[in-house]
Design a protein around this motif. Structure first.
Motif, PDB file in Angstrom:
ATOM      1  N   SER A 448       0.656  -1.330   0.039  1.00 19.49           N
ATOM      2  CA  SER A 448       0.130   0.062  -0.021  1.00 19.49           C
ATOM      3  C   SER A 448       0.979   1.213   0.028  1.00 19.49           C
ATOM      4  O   SER A 448       2.008   1.133   0.424  1.00 19.49           O
ATOM      5  CB  SER A 448      -1.060  -0.063   1.101  1.00 19.49           C
ATOM      6  N   VAL A 449       0.277   2.367  -0.379  1.00 16.82           N
ATOM      7  CA  VAL A 449       1.081   3.704  -0.570  1.00 16.82           C
ATOM      8  C   VAL A 449       0.368   4.658   0.336  1.00 16.82           C
ATOM      9  O   VAL A 449      -0.809   4.642   0.379  1.00 16.82           O
ATOM     10  CB  VAL A 449       1.085   4.261  -1.889  1.00 16.82           C
ATOM     11  N   TYR A 450       0.904   5.030   1.608  1.00 12.79           N
ATOM     12  CA  TYR A 450       0.558   6.063   2.444  1.00 12.79           C
ATOM     13  C   TYR A 450       0.983   7.319   2.044  1.00 12.79           C
ATOM     14  O   TYR A 450       2.132   7.580   2.309  1.00 12.79           O
ATOM     15  CB  TYR A 450       0.543   5.807   3.653  1.00 12.79           C
ATOM     16  N   SER A 451       0.270   8.308   1.415  1.00 12.64           N
ATOM     17  CA  SER A 451       0.884   9.822   1.178  1.00 12.64           C
ATOM     18  C   SER A 451       1.186  10.439   2.660  1.00 12.64           C
ATOM     19  O   SER A 451       0.196  10.492   3.399  1.00 12.64           O
ATOM     20  CB  SER A 451       0.013  10.385   0.226  1.00 12.64           C
ATOM     21  N   THR A 452       2.312  11.024   2.802  1.00 13.51           N
ATOM     22  CA  THR A 452       2.833  11.818   3.964  1.00 13.51           C
ATOM     23  C   THR A 452       3.371  12.960   3.762  1.00 13.51           C
ATOM     24  O   THR A 452       4.055  13.047   2.849  1.00 13.51           O
ATOM     25  CB  THR A 452       3.841  10.667   4.699  1.00 13.51           C
ATOM     26  N   LEU A 453       3.035  14.008   4.467  1.00  9.52           N
ATOM     27  CA  LEU A 453       3.598  15.613   4.468  1.00  9.52           C
ATOM     28  C   LEU A 453       4.423  15.524   5.583  1.00  9.52           C
ATOM     29  O   LEU A 453       4.057  15.280   6.647  1.00  9.52           O
ATOM     30  CB  LEU A 453       2.370  16.342   4.419  1.00  9.52           C
ATOM     31  N   ILE A 454       5.762  15.932   5.284  1.00  4.16           N
ATOM     32  CA  ILE A 454       6.511  16.409   6.349  1.00  4.16           C
ATOM     33  C   ILE A 454       6.646  18.008   6.134  1.00  4.16           C
ATOM     34  O   ILE A 454       7.517  18.285   5.086  1.00  4.16           O
ATOM     35  CB  ILE A 454       7.978  15.874   6.365  1.00  4.16           C
ATOM     36  N   THR A 455       6.417  18.755   7.153  1.00  2.00           N
ATOM     37  CA  THR A 455       6.396  20.158   6.862  1.00  2.00           C
ATOM     38  C   THR A 455       6.767  20.892   8.152  1.00  2.00           C
ATOM     39  O   THR A 455       7.151  20.166   9.001  1.00  2.00           O
ATOM     40  CB  THR A 455       5.114  20.690   6.260  1.00  2.00           C
ATOM     41  N   THR A 456       6.630  22.027   8.111  1.00  2.00           N
ATOM     42  CA  THR A 456       7.308  22.913   9.149  1.00  2.00           C
ATOM     43  C   THR A 456       6.068  22.803  10.382  1.00  2.00           C
ATOM     44  O   THR A 456       6.220  22.508  11.660  1.00  2.00           O
ATOM     45  CB  THR A 456       7.328  24.320   8.945  1.00  2.00           C
ATOM     46  N   TYR A 457       4.947  23.468  10.206  1.00  2.00           N
ATOM     47  CA  TYR A 457       3.857  23.769  11.029  1.00  2.00           C
ATOM     48  C   TYR A 457       2.497  23.071  11.095  1.00  2.00           C
ATOM     49  O   TYR A 457       2.020  22.712  12.092  1.00  2.00           O
ATOM     50  CB  TYR A 457       3.504  25.304  11.048  1.00  2.00           C
ATOM     51  N   GLY A 458       2.367  22.319   9.788  1.00  2.00           N
ATOM     52  CA  GLY A 458       1.165  21.669   9.781  1.00  2.00           C
ATOM     53  C   GLY A 458       0.525  21.717   8.688  1.00  2.00           C
ATOM     54  O   GLY A 458       1.013  22.242   7.572  1.00  2.00           O
ATOM     55  N   LEU A 459      -0.768  21.076   8.253  1.00  2.00           N
ATOM     56  CA  LEU A 459      -1.524  21.184   7.131  1.00  2.00           C
ATOM     57  C   LEU A 459      -2.819  21.909   7.229  1.00  2.00           C
ATOM     58  O   LEU A 459      -3.504  21.809   8.045  1.00  2.00           O
ATOM     59  CB  LEU A 459      -1.928  19.743   6.640  1.00  2.00           C
ATOM     60  N   GLU A 460      -3.109  22.852   6.406  1.00  2.00           N
ATOM     61  CA  GLU A 460      -4.204  23.693   6.371  1.00  2.00           C
ATOM     62  C   GLU A 460      -5.266  22.824   6.163  1.00  2.00           C
ATOM     63  O   GLU A 460      -5.352  22.234   4.962  1.00  2.00           O
ATOM     64  CB  GLU A 460      -4.024  24.824   5.681  1.00  2.00           C
ATOM     65  N   LYS A 461      -6.586  22.793   6.788  1.00  2.00           N
ATOM     66  CA  LYS A 461      -7.613  22.187   6.513  1.00  2.00           C
ATOM     67  C   LYS A 461      -8.354  22.695   5.340  1.00  2.00           C
ATOM     68  O   LYS A 461      -8.924  23.742   5.365  1.00  2.00           O
ATOM     69  CB  LYS A 461      -8.503  21.859   7.646  1.00  2.00           C
ATOM     70  N   ASN A 462      -8.653  22.006   4.294  1.00  2.00           N
ATOM     71  CA  ASN A 462      -9.481  22.393   3.141  1.00  2.00           C
ATOM     72  C   ASN A 462     -10.249  21.150   2.300  1.00  2.00           C
ATOM     73  O   ASN A 462      -9.685  19.961   2.939  1.00  2.00           O
ATOM     74  CB  ASN A 462      -8.690  23.367   2.118  1.00  2.00           C
ATOM     75  N   GLU A 463     -10.647  21.410   1.344  1.00  2.00           N
ATOM     76  CA  GLU A 463     -11.319  20.253   0.495  1.00  2.00           C
ATOM     77  C   GLU A 463     -10.284  19.324  -0.055  1.00  2.00           C
ATOM     78  O   GLU A 463     -10.612  18.067  -0.341  1.00  2.00           O
ATOM     79  CB  GLU A 463     -12.351  20.894  -0.734  1.00  2.00           C
ATOM     80  N   TYR A 464      -9.035  19.740  -0.112  1.00  2.00           N
ATOM     81  CA  TYR A 464      -8.033  18.847  -0.683  1.00  2.00           C
ATOM     82  C   TYR A 464      -6.875  18.271   0.362  1.00  2.00           C
ATOM     83  O   TYR A 464      -5.918  17.476   0.023  1.00  2.00           O
ATOM     84  CB  TYR A 464      -7.241  19.638  -1.783  1.00  2.00           C
ATOM     85  N   SER A 465      -7.153  18.645   1.557  1.00  2.00           N
ATOM     86  CA  SER A 465      -6.180  18.279   2.673  1.00  2.00           C
ATOM     87  C   SER A 465      -6.061  16.804   2.833  1.00  2.00           C
ATOM     88  O   SER A 465      -5.224  16.158   3.527  1.00  2.00           O
ATOM     89  CB  SER A 465      -6.321  18.810   3.953  1.00  2.00           C
ATOM     90  N   GLY A 466      -7.302  16.093   2.239  1.00  2.00           N
ATOM     91  CA  GLY A 466      -7.439  14.674   2.452  1.00  2.00           C
ATOM     92  C   GLY A 466      -6.339  13.950   1.469  1.00  2.00           C
ATOM     93  O   GLY A 466      -6.111  12.650   1.564  1.00  2.00           O
ATOM     94  N   ALA A 467      -5.523  14.919   1.007  1.00  2.00           N
ATOM     95  CA  ALA A 467      -4.412  14.321   0.075  1.00  2.00           C
ATOM     96  C   ALA A 467      -3.425  13.377   0.735  1.00  2.00           C
ATOM     97  O   ALA A 467      -2.742  12.547   0.347  1.00  2.00           O
ATOM     98  CB  ALA A 467      -3.546  15.350  -0.910  1.00  2.00           C
ATOM     99  N   PHE A 468      -3.243  13.934   2.077  1.00  2.00           N
ATOM    100  CA  PHE A 468      -2.247  13.370   3.009  1.00  2.00           C
ATOM    101  C   PHE A 468      -3.034  12.416   3.957  1.00  2.00           C
ATOM    102  O   PHE A 468      -3.913  12.926   4.865  1.00  2.00           O
ATOM    103  CB  PHE A 468      -1.307  14.323   3.647  1.00  2.00           C
ATOM    104  N   VAL A 469      -2.500  11.171   4.123  1.00  2.00           N
ATOM    105  CA  VAL A 469      -2.748  10.406   5.344  1.00  2.00           C
ATOM    106  C   VAL A 469      -2.321  10.843   6.737  1.00  2.00           C
ATOM    107  O   VAL A 469      -3.100  10.806   7.757  1.00  2.00           O
ATOM    108  CB  VAL A 469      -2.622   8.938   4.838  1.00  2.00           C
ATOM    109  N   LYS A 470      -0.965  11.231   6.447  1.00  2.00           N
ATOM    110  CA  LYS A 470      -0.349  11.365   7.734  1.00  2.00           C
ATOM    111  C   LYS A 470       0.664  12.851   7.642  1.00  2.00           C
ATOM    112  O   LYS A 470       1.044  13.110   6.227  1.00  2.00           O
ATOM    113  CB  LYS A 470       0.611  10.366   8.235  1.00  2.00           C
ATOM    114  N   VAL A 471       0.590  13.405   8.580  1.00  2.00           N
ATOM    115  CA  VAL A 471       1.330  14.823   8.652  1.00  2.00           C
ATOM    116  C   VAL A 471       2.493  14.953   9.635  1.00  2.00           C
ATOM    117  O   VAL A 471       1.958  14.661  11.054  1.00  2.00           O
ATOM    118  CB  VAL A 471       0.483  16.007   8.866  1.00  2.00           C
TER     119      VAL A 471
END
Length: 479
Positions: A448-471
């Motif tokens: 399986s492929v789990y999309s993961t975001l590694i960033t500074t402060y976090g992910l802004e919630k919007n209609e496309y934020s479901g692109a990432f399974v884990k932040v």
């Protein structure tokens, strides 16, 4: 002893070795400026019976270097109480004088001999390694109260001549300590101890520049901003680190110019090159000298050897990972006009913003353990690399980090250094989906492929934020 930042494991190891009831030959090594001498000094400080540091080959002419090293060693012996003796004419005589000194002052308690920058003592045709071998095998290893600590920044020498020696020193090193750069957490603790009020945003940028090397971090002035500090140590008239790049190679590598040439080639491509690429592009033989240069760079933590995801083992790559070298080559080496405020004036320029993106990727690769902890998979066997999908058209793609796990999951990591919460746009959402589809098409169906975001402060919630399974954020990297 004052409280040291980090190094808890190494401190315990040295204390345990000091308290052991047998002869110990301890090798302490790691990248130049990482804090090896400081560690030994702070842990063993007033318990050192004899200490000596080799003369830098950068400071001394090659001609006469052996005589200078022997004279310097003779002076150290006198400083620690040697009675009147003739100057040694070779290393066999020099170590015989050390044996005599230690025997004369032996009171039955632990004796610690600290030989710093040992590789510098091994000048061409000096017979040093044979003499040291004789000192340890004939005399030192039979004295239960003797502890010899040897340090060196030339990691390839330490590994080949001592730790993995196939001659008379085979298996003689009783313990080895390879000192690593600070983690982000340790950098934060270090700056706090120095009352340097950097935010985590600036501490990460500091890591991008200095790679967690304490010696470089020591130059940070608590009264200056991070940008002012960068100008101060790299771009001012009396910049403290202006000559550091060349000195690194001169002091660590036997073939400084050839290793420097390799580093400067690897700098030109983020994912690095294969050995065959390197030989062809530098017009050098794909033989023993290249092997030694690459191994020396790997041993000194300047370069990493890895197989990119989707490539065969025959396509092993070499990648420049040393943050200091990357920063120097990107911004300092080719400055045509002197600008004492270069960094302050360019922090928002595209070239610096682009550099932060690549540099943050290196920070993340240096903190794989913290990332795996945040994912809850520390004990899962995995391999990590970037991935580039080659294509004849414009649909080629690159993924910043893939964590391929033995539990049949691949974390597809997008790495974003951002000044605020990261927002996923409609276009970027589609890009993520295309990358997932491309990965699924080439991996076994059980994975399986789990999309993961590694960033500074976090992910802004919007209609496309479901692109990432884990932040994963700064807070995770600083753990």
């Amino acid at each position: 002893m004052m409280r040291m930042i980090g190094r808890e494991k190494e401190i315990k190891e040295l204390e345990k070795l000091y308290s052991s009831n047998k002869a110990e030959l301890v090798a302490v090594y790691g990248r130049r400026r990482v804090g090896k001498t400081y560690l030994v000094d702070e842990v063993l400080q007033d318990r050192i019976t004899f200490r000596h540091a080799g003369l830098s080959p950068v400071e001394e002419e090659a001609k006469g270097l052996l005589e200078a090293q022997l004279n310097h060693f003779y002076n150290s012996l006198k400083l620690y109480g040697m009675e009147a003796e003739e100057k040694p004419g070779n290393w066999l005589d020099a170590f015989f004088l050390l044996e005599k000194l230690l025997q004369r002052i032996d009171g039955g308690t632990r004796q610690v001999v600290f030989l710093d920058e040992l590789p510098w003592l091994d000048t061409p045709r000096s017979g040093f390694i044979q003499a040291f071998e004789g000192f340890w095998n004939t005399w030192g290893c039979h004295r239960k109260n003797l502890m010899v600590v040897i340090c060196g920044s030339a990691n390839s020498w330490m590994e080949n001549e001592l730790i993995n020696n196939h001659g008379g020193l085979y298996g003689r090193v009783t313990h080895e300590i390879k000192l690593s750069p600070f983690t982000l957490s340790e950098c934060e603790a270090y700056y706090k101890s120095k009352d340097v009020p950097f935010s985590r945003y600036d501490i990460v940028q500091s890591y991008m520049v200095f790679g967690g090397i304490p010696y470089y971090m020591e130059y940070m002035d608590a009264e200056l901003s991070f940008a002012q500090n960068v100008d101060n140590v790299f771009f001012s008239e009396d910049a403290k680190l202006k000559l550091e790049y060349d000195r690194l190679f001169e002091s660590v590598f036997k073939r400084p110019e050839s290793t420097k040439t390799i580093v400067e080639l690897l700098y030109t491509r983020n994912m690095g090159y294969t050995r065959k690429n390197i030989a062809e592009m530098l017009h050098v033989s794909d033989g023993g000298h290249l092997t030694k240069d690459l191994n020396a760079l790997i041993a000194s933590d300047f370069v990493a050897r890895y197989v990119p995801f989707g490539f065969s083992k025959k396509e092993e790559h070499y990648k420049l990972t040393d943050s200091f070298c990357l920063f120097y080559l990107h911004f300092v080496r080719n400055q045509t006009e002197k600008n004492k405020r270069f960094w302050q004036q360019n922090t928002a320029q595209p070239q610096v913003i682009a550099w932060r993106g690549y540099a943050f990727e290196n920070v993340c690769f240096a903190h794989i353990d913290q990332i795996k902890d945040a994912l809850g998979i520390r004990d899962v066997i995995s391999s990590e690399s970037a991935w580039t999908k080659k294509a004849d058209d414009e649909d080629g793609m690159q993924i910043d980090m893939l964590i391929s796990r033995k539990d049949n999951v691949i974390n597809m990591c997008e790495i974003k250094f951002y000044a605020d919460d990261f927002a996923v746009s409609k276009e970027y959402y589609r890009t993520i989906q295309r990358r997932i589809e491309a990965l699924l098409a080439m991996i076994p169906r059980k994975m399986s492929v789990y999309s993961t975001l590694i960033t500074t402060y976090g992910l802004e919630k919007n209609e496309y934020s479901g692109a990432f399974v884990k932040v994963i954020t700064f807070d995770d990297l600083f753990r």
